[in-house]
Design an enzyme around this catalytic site. Structure first.
Site, PDB file in Angstrom:
ATOM      1  N   LYS A  20       0.811  -1.202   0.000  1.00  0.00           N
ATOM      2  CA  LYS A  20       0.000   0.000   0.000  1.00  0.00           C
ATOM      3  C   LYS A  20       0.854   1.266   0.000  1.00  0.00           C
ATOM      4  O   LYS A  20       0.641   2.176  -0.785  1.00  0.00           O
ATOM      5  CB  LYS A  20      -0.824  -0.001   1.280  1.00  0.00           C
ATOM      6  CG  LYS A  20      -2.270   0.129   1.051  1.00  0.00           C
ATOM      7  CD  LYS A  20      -2.997   0.188   2.380  1.00  0.00           C
ATOM      8  CE  LYS A  20      -2.394  -0.758   3.380  1.00  0.00           C
ATOM      9  NZ  LYS A  20      -3.195  -1.141   4.481  1.00  0.00           N
ATOM     10  N   THR A  21       1.798   1.273   0.893  1.00  0.00           N
ATOM     11  CA  THR A  21       2.628   2.460   1.030  1.00  0.00           C
ATOM     12  C   THR A  21       3.384   2.730  -0.265  1.00  0.00           C
ATOM     13  O   THR A  21       3.561   3.860  -0.680  1.00  0.00           O
ATOM     14  CB  THR A  21       3.641   2.263   2.170  1.00  0.00           C
ATOM     15  OG1 THR A  21       2.976   1.601   3.231  1.00  0.00           O
ATOM     16  CG2 THR A  21       4.171   3.578   2.646  1.00  0.00           C
ATOM     17  N   ASP A 212      -4.569   7.513   3.026  1.00  0.00           N
ATOM     18  CA  ASP A 212      -4.158   6.155   3.377  1.00  0.00           C
ATOM     19  C   ASP A 212      -5.118   5.595   4.432  1.00  0.00           C
ATOM     20  O   ASP A 212      -5.753   6.361   5.152  1.00  0.00           O
ATOM     21  CB  ASP A 212      -2.735   6.211   3.948  1.00  0.00           C
ATOM     22  CG  ASP A 212      -2.099   4.838   4.010  1.00  0.00           C
ATOM     23  OD1 ASP A 212      -2.687   3.886   3.461  1.00  0.00           O
ATOM     24  OD2 ASP A 212      -1.022   4.717   4.600  1.00  0.00           O
ATOM     25  N   GLU A 213      -5.215   4.306   4.522  1.00  0.00           N
ATOM     26  CA  GLU A 213      -6.066   3.657   5.527  1.00  0.00           C
ATOM     27  C   GLU A 213      -7.481   4.244   5.515  1.00  0.00           C
ATOM     28  O   GLU A 213      -8.051   4.584   6.556  1.00  0.00           O
ATOM     29  CB  GLU A 213      -5.466   3.809   6.935  1.00  0.00           C
ATOM     30  CG  GLU A 213      -4.015   3.397   7.056  1.00  0.00           C
ATOM     31  CD  GLU A 213      -3.803   1.898   7.166  1.00  0.00           C
ATOM     32  OE1 GLU A 213      -4.757   1.138   6.902  1.00  0.00           O
ATOM     33  OE2 GLU A 213      -2.676   1.499   7.497  1.00  0.00           O
ATOM     34  N   GLN A 243      -9.114  -4.566   7.218  1.00  0.00           N
ATOM     35  CA  GLN A 243      -8.269  -4.070   8.301  1.00  0.00           C
ATOM     36  C   GLN A 243      -8.875  -2.875   9.012  1.00  0.00           C
ATOM     37  O   GLN A 243      -8.160  -2.088   9.643  1.00  0.00           O
ATOM     38  CB  GLN A 243      -6.889  -3.713   7.749  1.00  0.00           C
ATOM     39  CG  GLN A 243      -6.130  -4.928   7.262  1.00  0.00           C
ATOM     40  CD  GLN A 243      -4.711  -4.584   6.836  1.00  0.00           C
ATOM     41  OE1 GLN A 243      -3.907  -4.148   7.640  1.00  0.00           O
ATOM     42  NE2 GLN A 243      -4.422  -4.767   5.567  1.00  0.00           N
ATOM     43  N   ARG A 601       0.881  -9.155  10.238  1.00  0.00           N
ATOM     44  CA  ARG A 601       2.093  -8.375  10.501  1.00  0.00           C
ATOM     45  C   ARG A 601       3.327  -9.245  10.312  1.00  0.00           C
ATOM     46  O   ARG A 601       4.426  -8.766  10.137  1.00  0.00           O
ATOM     47  CB  ARG A 601       2.142  -7.813  11.936  1.00  0.00           C
ATOM     48  CG  ARG A 601       1.068  -6.843  12.354  1.00  0.00           C
ATOM     49  CD  ARG A 601       0.875  -5.730  11.412  1.00  0.00           C
ATOM     50  NE  ARG A 601      -0.163  -6.063  10.449  1.00  0.00           N
ATOM     51  CZ  ARG A 601      -0.292  -5.474   9.273  1.00  0.00           C
ATOM     52  NH1 ARG A 601       0.530  -4.527   8.907  1.00  0.00           N
ATOM     53  NH2 ARG A 601      -1.249  -5.836   8.432  1.00  0.00           N
TER      54      ARG A 601
END
Length: 757
Positions: A20-21, A212-213, A243, A601
DNA sequence: TGCACCGATGTTTTT
DNA sequence: CATCGGTGCA
């Protein structure tokens, strides 16, 4: 590829570990290479750390000087900055104070007290969270007052004064020149709504907006983005519905689920390849999340190696759990030549860190705890900060109340109460009352009046100093001249010594801050800048990536991070999923997403641990394995149980409800409780019901034996009598009178009831 | 008015 | 268990 999409709305649904980043980074770099002015790009991230990292990655692509101009940060910090420059529009001073949760709590508590309300009915924490959810949904006091159903709801909750408290709270914040966290978003909305010229200004400035998110934005944030993007529609949101874990603070998963409705011509990309984790981890995570109903279809996969199976480990107590984690870390590290920073220990509640810390300390494993009681929340630090805040904004009521008699200078509660009343009467701040104390008299004896005058003079002298000095010089003066450090020195206890050390650390931190600010062109290192930074910073944002320590943090904090080896501890019913979050399906689904986040994670290995009993409130409490353990496909697990008593319920359990529901939560109570290991110090547990006798489906007996008039026991509410049973299938509910705990309506799917004969 | 002690009470998760 | 608020005494 998403990176070549330049204009128009864009949504990227990015599965865990899909980079994503990277998408955001490259998109921004791409935009800049296409000639988009860096000043016109706004990127809203979830943590300041993420923003910082992204910025430096972009800098390597497009160059430092250009990257510097990007607007990047959390919603809160970006809009706090904008609010400061537009504050006068809203009648706020530009140096307004930001109240943290504790400040809000204190203010609400004192309002409740001033209104002489019953503090057992009006619990300040509940009030605060209700106010918070109002604000996050843009329900202002005025909106509240004109919504009979809201007022009615509070009346039914036996809190008819809710509206009054809300109003008083908002007024007091305003008078104190303070905004709470929610205000930073709410007031931004107000600003954009009320002043078309301001809206136009920022719409034109931020031609490209990236979020983001996105799945964790609340209504207030959503509307800000919508308003700002309205003109150019160049909004790019990235997120993963699986998430979404912040519903408790108003995050609305619908924002991402309905992006297409808001922007009908939006392009959507899906990233489903996971580059982070092993196949076992990805597949196990998928097998968990598929139990959720409310989600977008997505199939995360990976080309990575199969990897090790996920270890499931049981310990007798939390102490042993800690020891297991510590020795595992030690062994993995030796075996695979790893660093401490390759490990993370994740937990549901911050309180769990203690047992881990003890164990790690004993084995000399360096660690760092993130979150929980952060440095800036410690009492001595908050005391210093309160002085600083008062200097910058003398109207700040909470800060004033905090320091006016600390260290003790003979100004007691009665005096403060009088001041508060007078301030309200004259519609001004307490500090202003202090200046007019002689003129008003107000029944305070002359000795106390002198003390008050001295205090006010001291603060004023700091204010004068503030005009010519930087944040460090003032903070230094404050710690010396207020007698704060002296009082601690006089105390002499070991705690007092650490407190002094903490204050020194704070001063060093301020120094660092100033040095950092000097590098930035438009920053000066003033006290105001420092306070703003402090109010919105979280532990995670603090550097020190390079030191080699094991990370301990809550799962919420771990979002967006990754580690080769991840321990998820406390996999127990009532802890994870939390006992507070099992009453509705959506709550439970959020817990499940949280578990999904935790699991994903891990890059190489995930280790899940649970205990048979754990200390809670200083008492040893029986625990049972989390339902999430049995929701994972066994094929990816390596269940290590010392005495082999861990057993899964048969996957195809008899369906006790009429409606077949693949997502139905199975009540499982693995019969592991017998054969308590002979480990010392585990007291015999009192099983109220002979679980072992009821073959494999004790949930069945549970539900079937229930009828009106039956006496039952609930883990939280105690014993009660069933008043009524209603609904069917998944909705089977029982109304139970728990006596002092009240009458509750419980979903039998979730309520673990035991029949008492 | 201030301090020392006591009991009650509560724990998700965070900007 | 840890913090908080209240009470009672100096």
């Amino acid at each position: 590829m998403p990176t070549v999409h330049k204009d128009g709305p864009l949504m990227v649904i990015a599965g865990a570990g899909s980079g994503k980043t990277r998408v955001l980074t490259y998109r921004i770099a791409y935009l800049m290479q296409q000639g988009v002015d860096s000043f016109s790009i706004l990127a809203l991230t979830f943590t300041n750390k993420a923003a910082k990292e992204m910025k430096s990655r972009i800098a390597t692509i497009v160059g430092e000087s250009e990257a510097k101009n990007l607007w990047m940060g959390t919603f809160h910090s970006v809009f706090a900055r904008i609010l400061r420059s537009e504050a006068d529009r809203l009648g706020y001073p530009s140096n307004f104070t930001i109240y943290d949760t504790q400040d809000s709590d204190r203010l609400i508590a004192s309002i409740i007290k001033e209104m002489k309300l019953d503090k057992d009915v009006y619990k300040y924490k509940q009030i605060r969270s209700r106010i918070s959810s109002f604000k996050n949904s843009l329900i202002t006091v005025r909106a509240y007052m004109s919504h009979p159903e809201l007022i009615e709801a509070d009346r039914e909750a036996r809190r008819p004064q809710m509206g009054e408290i809300y109003k008083e709270y908002v007024d007091r914040c305003f008078k104190a020149g303070a905004m709470d966290f929610d205000d930073l978003l709410l007031k931004t909305n107000e600003l954009l709504n009320r002043f078309p010229d301001v809206l136009a200004k920022y719409q034109n400035r931020f031609r490209y907006i990236l979020v983001d998110e996105y799945q964790d934005t609340n209504q207030s944030q959503y509307l800000i983005v919508k308003a700002l993007a309205d003109r150019f529609q160049n909004v790019c949101v990235v997120g993963d519905d699986a998430q979404s874990i912040y519903a408790f603070r108003g995050a609305n998963i619908e924002n991402i689920l309905s992006f297409q409705n808001d922007y009908p011509n939006a392009t959507t990309y899906r990233l489903e390849q996971n580059y982070r984790s092993s196949q076992n981890i990805v597949k196990a995570a998928n097998s968990v999340i598929k139990h959720n109903q409310n989600k977008l279809d997505k199939n995360v996969w990976t080309e990575n190696a199969v990897g090790e199976k996920i270890i499931v480990h049981r310990s007798p107590t939390d102490g042993e759990e800690g020891r297991y984690v510590a020795s595992s870390i030690f062994e993995y590290k030796m075996q695979h030549q790893l660093h401490h920073r390759d490990f993370a220990v994740l937990y549901r509640t911050n309180a769990q860190s203690r047992a881990m810390e003890d164990a790690l300390r004993k084995r000399d494993i360096p660690y760092r705890v993130f979150g929980g009681l952060s440095f800036y929340q410690r009492k001595e630090i908050k005391d210093v900060l309160a002085y600083l805040r008062l200097i910058v904004n003398s109207k700040d009521e909470e800060s004033l109340k905090r320091v006016i008699n600390y260290p003790a200078r003979g100004i007691g509660q009665t005096t403060i109460d009088k001041l508060v009343v007078k301030a309200k009467e004259h519609d001004c701040s307490i500090f202003e009352i202090l200046e007019r104390i002689e003129e008003l008299g107000m029944g305070i004896n002359s000795g106390t009046r002198t003390k008050l005058a001295n205090f006010s003079m001291m603060i004023k002298s700091f204010q004068v100093l503030n005009e010519t000095s930087n944040a460090f010089e003032i903070a230094d003066a404050v710690t010396k001249k207020t007698g704060l450090v002296q009082a601690l020195k006089k105390d002499g206890t070991p705690e007092a010594v650490t407190r002094i050390e903490n204050i020194e650390e704070l001063l060093n931190g301020i120094k660092d801050f100033i040095d950092g600010q000097r590098e930035l062109a438009d920053m000066t290192g003033s006290l105001t800048e420092f306070l703003e930074d402090v109010a919105l910073i979280s532990d995670l944002d603090q550097g020190s990536e390079n030191d080699d320590r094991v990370s301990l943090m809550s799962i919420h904090m771990a979002k967006g991070l990754e580690f080769p080896y991840v321990f998820i501890v406390g996999m127990e019913e009532d802890l994870f999923p939390s006992a507070m979050s099992m009453n509705t399906r959506s709550e439970l689904e959020e817990e499940r997403r949280l578990f999904y986040v935790a699991l994903t994670r891990a890059e190489k290995q995930a280790i899940l641990t649970y205990t048979q009993s754990r200390y809670r409130w200083g008492k040893l409490i029986d625990a049972e394995p989390s339902r999430f353990l049995s929701e994972m496909d066994e094929a990816y697990l390596d269940v290590q149980t010392p005495d082999d008593s861990y057993q899964f319920q048969p996957l195809l359990n008899t369906d006790i409800f009429d409606t077949p529901d693949p997502n139905r939560v199975r009540f499982k109570k693995p019969p592991l409780k017998k054969a308590a290991p002979k480990a010392k110090s585990v007291p015999p547990r009192k099983n109220l019901k002979p679980i072992a006798n009821t073959t494999n489906t004790n949930d069945q007996t549970n539900v079937e034996g229930l009828s009106e008039g039956i006496k039952v026991k609930h883990s939280r509410f105690g014993t009660g009598i069933i008043v009524a049973i209603e609904g069917n299938g998944n909705d089977l509910k029982a109304e139970i009178d728990f006596g002092t705990a009240g009458v509750k309506k419980l979903l039998l799917r979730f309520a673990k009831l035991q029949i008492i004969k």
